[in-house]
Design a protein around this motif. Structure first.
Motif: not given
Length: 472
Positions: A137-139, A332-335, A375-378, A383-388
């Protein structure tokens, strides 16, 4: 660490006092307001931004103000990210991923640009340091720089070996590491991850001497002290100690490679310690590193085998640690995704500014906005079940929840909307349909959906204000 801890809002990134007492009111307030407007309309030009003429004029005045610069706009946010990293909010050791991209602006008569790509292309370069958490996840953006390559530099490649390291573009990799470490100020908090473009002996040597943790993909078959005398031969002489299936992403075709399909590739693993010898012309002491070679032994027909030879100055003393290095490199693909979001979602290269400095000011804002959707897409995958609400504003979640029956009748969310559900609903607003192959939504459809979501949020807020009882 849960998703909520990753939510660095713009107000957090730019705390009170970010720009000093003289500019605090107009610059910070205007910056925050413009960021929120652009987040809802990421690909829209400034003359269409917001809902009023005053908002558009305010955005233009900030972007084109001579006292505003790319670094001045980005520095407070980078300092906030650095402070959070130093406090361990991005994990015990965060990945600091470095990469470069070209901003191609040949369609404009813009001042201050230089050569990119082939001799007829004009633009500038962007180098970014993105902090990525261990789960991918991007920080936040820890640093970035831009530069133009003057036309007079073309043809100078033949004398680059004679120029000092600091006078080469390759020296910018080292400057980026130093700036990131100095901002964080806590040794050992960062693992710098760079693709093969950063396989520079001087970079590895200096990182080792300063104690900076480095992970780079090998791009050159360097001399080593070990048997074989060369990097690849020495690594291939080591025994295979394991194999795993790892998901590799798709890659488009380029002049130097065929397209790669996304797949779960079975990779063999070798690892061991190595001693890199300096280039003969350079001299200096050797550098101790650990190498990890993963290779797809049986690629699909017509596909090039996946192979990574990774070098790190962090000791690798077990099979588990070696696979951990491979996993870290995959992040690294995140960047790459961040830079793609800048160009595809924010349409950075389609802007019509006449001065490079003005476009760079806009770039500082779009970098921060792109991190939000990245960040949302990752997180929707990890963590698909975390609250939006861990990433989106409460009103955005409320509107998505209300629209869910029409956008995705079969979804039927129970209780609070999750990150994965929110992402799919945003993509549906942008025209995304769940194809049989279930390809994840791309940046263009996500940005389009997020623009529409912000329009609905604005309408919802307006309706609430119209129906609210008058003040007593």
């Amino acid at each position: 660490m849960n998703a909520a801890s990753l939510h660095l809002t713009y107000e957090v990134l730019y705390p009170a006092g970010s720009f000093g007492p003289q500019d605090e009111v107009w610059l910070r307030d205007r910056l925050l307001h413009t960021l929120h407007l652009m987040e809802g309309q990421p690909g829209v030009t400034l003359n269409r931004l917001g809902t009023s003429r005053a908002e558009r004029i305010g955005a233009y005045r900030m972007v084109e103000n001579e006292d505003v610069s790319f670094q001045r706009l980005l520095e407070p946010a980078a300092q906030t990210v650095a402070k959070a990293v130093a406090q361990g909010q991005a994990g015990e050791v965060a990945l600091c991923v470095h990469d470069r991209t070209e901003v191609e602006l040949s369609h404009l008569s813009m001042s201050g640009v230089g050569l990119v790509g082939n001799p007829v292309c004009q633009g500038f370069f962007l180098q970014t340091a993105l902090v990525v958490q261990a789960d991918g996840a991007a920080f936040g953006v820890l640093g970035a720089r831009t530069w133009a390559r003057p036309a007079g530099q073309r043809g100078k490649a033949q004398d680059r070996k004679q120029r000092p390291f600091e006078h080469k573009e390759s020296g910018l990799w080292w400057q980026a590491l130093v700036e990131a470490e100095e901002r964080v100020g806590e040794p050992g908090r960062l693992l710098h991850v760079i693709d093969a473009e950063g396989d520079i002996f001087e970079l590895s040597s200096r990182a080792a001497s300063q104690g900076y943790q480095l992970l780079v993909r090998a791009g050159q078959d360097r001399r080593v002290q070990e048997e074989g005398g060369k990097l690849w031969a020495s690594m291939e002489g080591l025994p295979v100690v394991g194999s795993q299936q790892l998901h590799v992403s798709a890659q488009p075709a380029r002049a130097d490679r065929v397209a790669r399909t996304a797949r779960d590739a079975t990779l063999s693993l070798r690892y061991g310690s190595l001693t890199l010898l300096p280039p003969g012309r350079q001299g200096g002491p050797p550098v101790q590193v650990w190498g990890v070679l993963v290779r797809e032994e049986e690629p699909p027909q017509g596909q090039k085998a996946v192979e990574w030879l990774l070098l790190s100055n962090v000791p690798i003393e077990s099979v588990e640690a070696a696979w951990g290095v491979v996993t870290a490199y995959q992040k690294r693909w995140g960047i790459e995704e961040l830079h793609k979001a800048l160009k595809t979602g924010c349409r950075l290269e389609r802007r019509q500014h006449q001065k490079r400095e003005h476009l760079e000011n806009l770039l500082a804002l779009t970098l921060l906005i792109s991190v939000t959707l990245l960040r949302l897409r990752t997180l929707s995958r990890t963590l698909p079940e975390e609250p939006a609400t861990a990433v989106l504003e409460p009103t955005e979640v409320q509107v998505l929840q209300a629209m869910a029956p029409r956008l995705a009748p079969r979804m039927r969310p129970q209780g609070a909307l999750t990150l994965r559900q929110a992402l799919l609903l945003i993509a549906a607003l942008g025209g995304y349909m769940a194809n049989p192959d279930k390809k994840p939504p791309g940046w263009l459809v996500l940005w389009r959906g997020y623009e529409r979501l912000r329009d609905y949020v604005a309408g919802f807020s307006l309706a609430q204000s119209l129906t609210a009882p008058p003040p007593a």
